[in-house]
Design an enzyme around this catalytic site. Structure first.
Site, PDB file in Angstrom:
ATOM      1  N   GLN A   1     -10.246 -19.653  -3.563  1.00 39.27           N
ATOM      2  CA  GLN A   1     -10.664 -20.940  -3.010  1.00 39.27           C
ATOM      3  C   GLN A   1     -10.077 -22.100  -3.836  1.00 39.27           C
ATOM      4  OE1 GLN A   1     -14.641 -21.387  -1.167  1.00 39.27           O
ATOM      5  NE2 GLN A   1     -15.074 -22.810  -2.842  1.00 39.27           N
TER       6      GLN A   1
ATOM      7  N   SER B   1     -16.533 -25.510  -0.425  1.00 40.33           N
ATOM      8  CA  SER B   1     -15.164 -26.044  -0.499  1.00 40.33           C
ATOM      9  C   SER B   1     -14.940 -27.119   0.558  1.00 40.33           C
ATOM     10  CB  SER B   1     -14.145 -24.917  -0.323  1.00 40.33           C
ATOM     11  OG  SER B   1     -14.417 -24.180   0.853  1.00 40.33           O
TER      12      SER B   1
ATOM     13  N   GLU C   1       7.254 -45.829 -13.422  1.00 42.57           N
ATOM     14  CA  GLU C   1       6.464 -45.162 -14.466  1.00 42.57           C
ATOM     15  C   GLU C   1       5.416 -44.237 -13.870  1.00 42.57           C
ATOM     16  OE1 GLU C   1       6.581 -48.389 -18.073  1.00 42.57           O
ATOM     17  OE2 GLU C   1       5.489 -48.926 -16.268  1.00 42.57           O
TER      18      GLU C   1
ATOM     19  N   TYR D   1      -9.238  -9.917  -1.335  1.00 45.73           N
ATOM     20  CA  TYR D   1      -9.671 -11.304  -1.494  1.00 45.73           C
ATOM     21  C   TYR D   1     -10.708 -11.449  -2.602  1.00 45.73           C
ATOM     22  CZ  TYR D   1     -11.472 -15.927  -0.525  1.00 45.73           C
ATOM     23  OH  TYR D   1     -11.848 -17.231  -0.666  1.00 45.73           O
TER      24      TYR D   1
ATOM     25  N   THR E   1      25.985 -39.450 -23.292  1.00 43.80           N
ATOM     26  CA  THR E   1      25.439 -38.160 -23.717  1.00 43.80           C
ATOM     27  C   THR E   1      24.690 -38.477 -25.000  1.00 43.80           C
ATOM     28  OG1 THR E   1      27.445 -37.619 -24.966  1.00 43.80           O
ATOM     29  CG2 THR E   1      27.315 -36.764 -22.721  1.00 43.80           C
ATOM     30  N   HIS E   2      23.557 -37.837 -25.202  1.00 41.19           N
ATOM     31  CA  HIS E   2      22.672 -38.155 -26.342  1.00 41.19           C
ATOM     32  C   HIS E   2      22.269 -39.628 -26.324  1.00 41.19           C
ATOM     33  CE1 HIS E   2      24.299 -34.310 -27.815  1.00 41.19           C
ATOM     34  NE2 HIS E   2      25.473 -34.831 -27.509  1.00 41.19           N
TER      35      HIS E   2
ATOM     36  N   ASN F   1     -11.275 -14.445   5.547  1.00 37.48           N
ATOM     37  CA  ASN F   1     -10.170 -14.158   4.613  1.00 37.48           C
ATOM     38  C   ASN F   1      -8.799 -14.296   5.280  1.00 37.48           C
ATOM     39  OD1 ASN F   1     -12.269 -13.674   2.913  1.00 37.48           O
ATOM     40  ND2 ASN F   1     -12.015 -11.434   2.850  1.00 37.48           N
TER      41      ASN F   1
ATOM     42  N   LYS G   1      -6.346 -24.400  -2.803  1.00 40.89           N
ATOM     43  CA  LYS G   1      -6.032 -25.526  -1.931  1.00 40.89           C
ATOM     44  C   LYS G   1      -5.918 -26.863  -2.653  1.00 40.89           C
ATOM     45  CE  LYS G   1      -9.146 -23.536   0.523  1.00 40.89           C
ATOM     46  NZ  LYS G   1      -8.804 -22.130   0.186  1.00 40.89           N
TER      47      LYS G   1
ATOM     48  N   LYS H   1       6.683 -61.199 -17.325  1.00 33.55           N
ATOM     49  CA  LYS H   1       6.901 -59.769 -17.091  1.00 33.55           C
ATOM     50  C   LYS H   1       7.205 -59.379 -15.655  1.00 33.55           C
ATOM     51  CE  LYS H   1       5.615 -57.073 -20.577  1.00 33.55           C
ATOM     52  NZ  LYS H   1       6.334 -55.900 -20.964  1.00 33.55           N
TER      53      LYS H   1
ATOM     54  N   ASN I   1       7.242 -55.611 -14.399  1.00 30.37           N
ATOM     55  CA  ASN I   1       7.126 -54.239 -14.894  1.00 30.37           C
ATOM     56  C   ASN I   1       7.501 -53.199 -13.844  1.00 30.37           C
ATOM     57  OD1 ASN I   1       6.266 -55.051 -17.433  1.00 30.37           O
ATOM     58  ND2 ASN I   1       4.107 -55.084 -16.812  1.00 30.37           N
TER      59      ASN I   1
HETATM   60  N1  ARG Z   1     -13.661 -21.122   1.557  1.00 31.38           N
HETATM   61  C1  ARG Z   1     -12.925 -19.912   1.352  1.00 31.38           C
HETATM   62  C2  ARG Z   1     -11.601 -20.211   0.663  1.00 31.38           C
HETATM   63  O1  ARG Z   1     -11.304 -21.341   0.514  1.00 31.38           O
HETATM   64  C3  ARG Z   1     -12.674 -19.243   2.660  1.00 31.38           C
HETATM   65  C4  ARG Z   1     -12.668 -17.744   2.599  1.00 31.38           C
HETATM   66  C5  ARG Z   1     -13.976 -17.276   2.131  1.00 31.38           C
HETATM   67  N2  ARG Z   1     -14.169 -15.890   2.247  1.00 31.38           N
HETATM   68  C6  ARG Z   1     -15.186 -15.353   1.633  1.00 31.38           C
HETATM   69  N3  ARG Z   1     -15.366 -14.105   1.824  1.00 31.38           N
HETATM   70  N4  ARG Z   1     -15.953 -16.018   0.827  1.00 31.38           N
HETATM   71  O2  ARG Z   1     -10.875 -19.347   0.259  1.00 31.38           O
END
Ligand code: ARG
Length: 459
Positions: free
Chosen positions: A323, A24, A291, A318, A156-157, A111, A326, A284, A286
């Site tokens: 993962q 990650s 948009e 967990y 309206t509409h 975790n 994010k 133009k 734009n």
């Molecule tokens: N890279 C992991 C995440 O984004 C961190 C936690 C990982 N924990 C594990 N036991 N693999 O969530």
């Protein structure tokens, strides 16, 4: 070769494709600052509790400082083989601080570490969203202030309904973005509890002080339940929900701008700074930015749906599915924050065309309701009958090709003999607007009250 972080139990290394698949670090390096912040708090707590020595703490702190500087300078080498930001930083720390670095992970797991980092990140994102929303509210407010008596058609509409003012229209969005701010503030308040010390899932036998780390990191308190602490992502969902709702408001406003600057409307002119040209059609201008803002709202809504789908079937505690949380949040924040800035800039910069607004405000018999109200108030007609009479008068005006206030009195009297010249005073769009004095209505005297309210709030 086996992984140096957990190699003890392993005889072989990961499959080639796993080296591509599991890391990650490509995206979670954006948590670097929060990860260092979390490690500092954890290390201090370990030392205060006598779990690690002062010397180890000093070595850890010094190493973290170097790492922070390396990341800032762009010289830190992020390695895919080290999976994520947590292991990348820990590995570098062991190069810098030796065995002390190995003591940092006492009473901690990735975790609770990642849950803590991510909460810190989302908390800051809520603050940034609030700042962006405030800036946009201020731009809308300024246009409202300058256009208290600028009359435009209210639809309206998408059909001509009743005249309103541009100030009233702008302030409607100030209200929406105001509620968005409250949603982010609420999300930030609820997420502000610290997962650190939950360890892998069950807590830890070390005599840690979770209150201490929570306070160090600006959290109100430690999270009560270690399982909840490492596995819940509703804080991220709340952020995404607030972002998605704000994005729908941005999208609506963008849609209005696209319409307003089209030649059929010509209500506003966007500045050169927020307009783009065409590679083929020289005439133009734009509204690409509007948009794009409208388009990006789709991603933000998608980000919420995507994360909800990730977490919905997960058992405690967990799972690496998490993962995936994010990128959804980063993506939403990367779409939302610039959209807010661009919209604020575009709105602050636009030129209103009051003549076009006034012209279109007159089209489509927008004061027909005022005529019906006059029949009710002056001739004591039931509203339904007044509605019917007015409909016939509008029809007559349409046949003659004139606006209601240009229709000769005799023509009206042919349909309703009781009508007198007094009716003329309610047929202009100015009169219609001024008459809407009910609380929250579009009459300038009422809109002035809204301006007063927001001037205080936005100071
Ligand atoms: N890279 C992991 C995440 O984004 C961190 C936690 C990982 N924990 C594990 N036991 N693999 O969530």
């Amino acid at each position: 070769s086996t992984n140096k972080m957990w190699g003890g139990r392993f005889e072989g290394g990961p499959a080639k494709i796993m080296e591509e698949f599991t890391p990650s670090i490509g995206f979670d390096q954006r948590l670097a600052r929060e990860d260092i912040q979390g490690s500092r708090a954890h290390a201090k707590m370990l030392a205060t509790q006598g779990i690690i020595s002062r010397e180890d703490l000093n070595a850890i702190m010094k190493g973290l400082e170097t790492i922070e500087a390396e990341i800032k300078a762009g010289s830190f080498e992020f390695k895919r083989s080290l999976e994520d930001i947590h292991l990348n930083i820990e590995s570098r720390l062991s190069e810098l601080a030796g065995p002390a670095a190995g003591r940092l992970h006492t009473a901690r797991s990735r975790n609770d570490q990642v849950a803590t980092d991510f909460r810190l990140w989302v908390r800051a994102a809520c603050t940034r969203a609030d700042a962006g929303l405030t800036e946009l509210q201020q731009a809308l407010f300024k246009q409202a202030e300058a256009n208290l008596t600028t009359i435009m058609p209210g639809f309206t509409h998408m059909q001509s309904a009743q005249p309103i003012t541009f100030a009233h229209h702008c302030l409607a969005y100030v209200e929406m973005f105001g509620r968005d701010r409250l949603r982010f503030a609420d999300a930030a308040k609820r997420l502000n509890e610290c997962p650190l010390g939950a360890a892998a899932l069950a807590g830890t036998p070390y005599p840690i002080d979770r209150e201490y780390t929570a306070i160090q990191l600006g959290f109100a308190r430690p999270m009560r339940n270690s399982l909840d602490a490492v596995s819940s992502r509703d804080f991220a969902l709340e952020y995404l929900a607030a972002a998605a709702i704000a994005a729908t408001h941005l999208s609506k406003l963008a849609a209005e701008l696209v319409q307003w600057c089209s030649p059929g409307f010509g209500f506003v002119k966007l500045s050169d700074a927020f307009t783009t040209g065409s590679s083929i059609m020289p005439q133009k201008r734009n509204p690409d930015a509007a948009e794009l803002i409208r388009g990006k709202s789709g991603r933000v809504i998608g980000d919420f749906v995507a994360l909800a789908a990730v977490v919905k079937g997960l058992v405690l505690a967990y799972g690496t599915d998490l993962q995936e949380d994010k990128e959804r949040v980063f993506d939403a924040s990367d779409a939302l924050e610039p959209s807010l800035k661009v919209m604020a800039g575009m709105f602050a910069d636009l030129t209103v065309n009051p003549v076009r607004m006034r012209t279109l405000a007159n089209a489509g018999y927008p004061t027909a309701t005022d005529l019906a109200d006059w029949l009710v108030q002056t001739l004591n007609k039931p509203f339904r009958e007044a509605h019917h009479i007015t409909g016939s008068i509008v029809k007559r005006a349409e046949d003659l090709g004139v606006d209601l206030d240009k229709l000769p009195l005799e023509e009206m009297q042919k349909i309703e003999p009781g009508i007198t010249a007094d009716v003329m005073k309610v047929l202009s769009v100015e009169a219609s607007v001024a008459a809407r004095m009910s609380y929250g209505g579009t009459a300038p005297d009422r809109v002035r009250e809204q301006l007063f309210f927001w001037r205080e709030k936005l100071k």
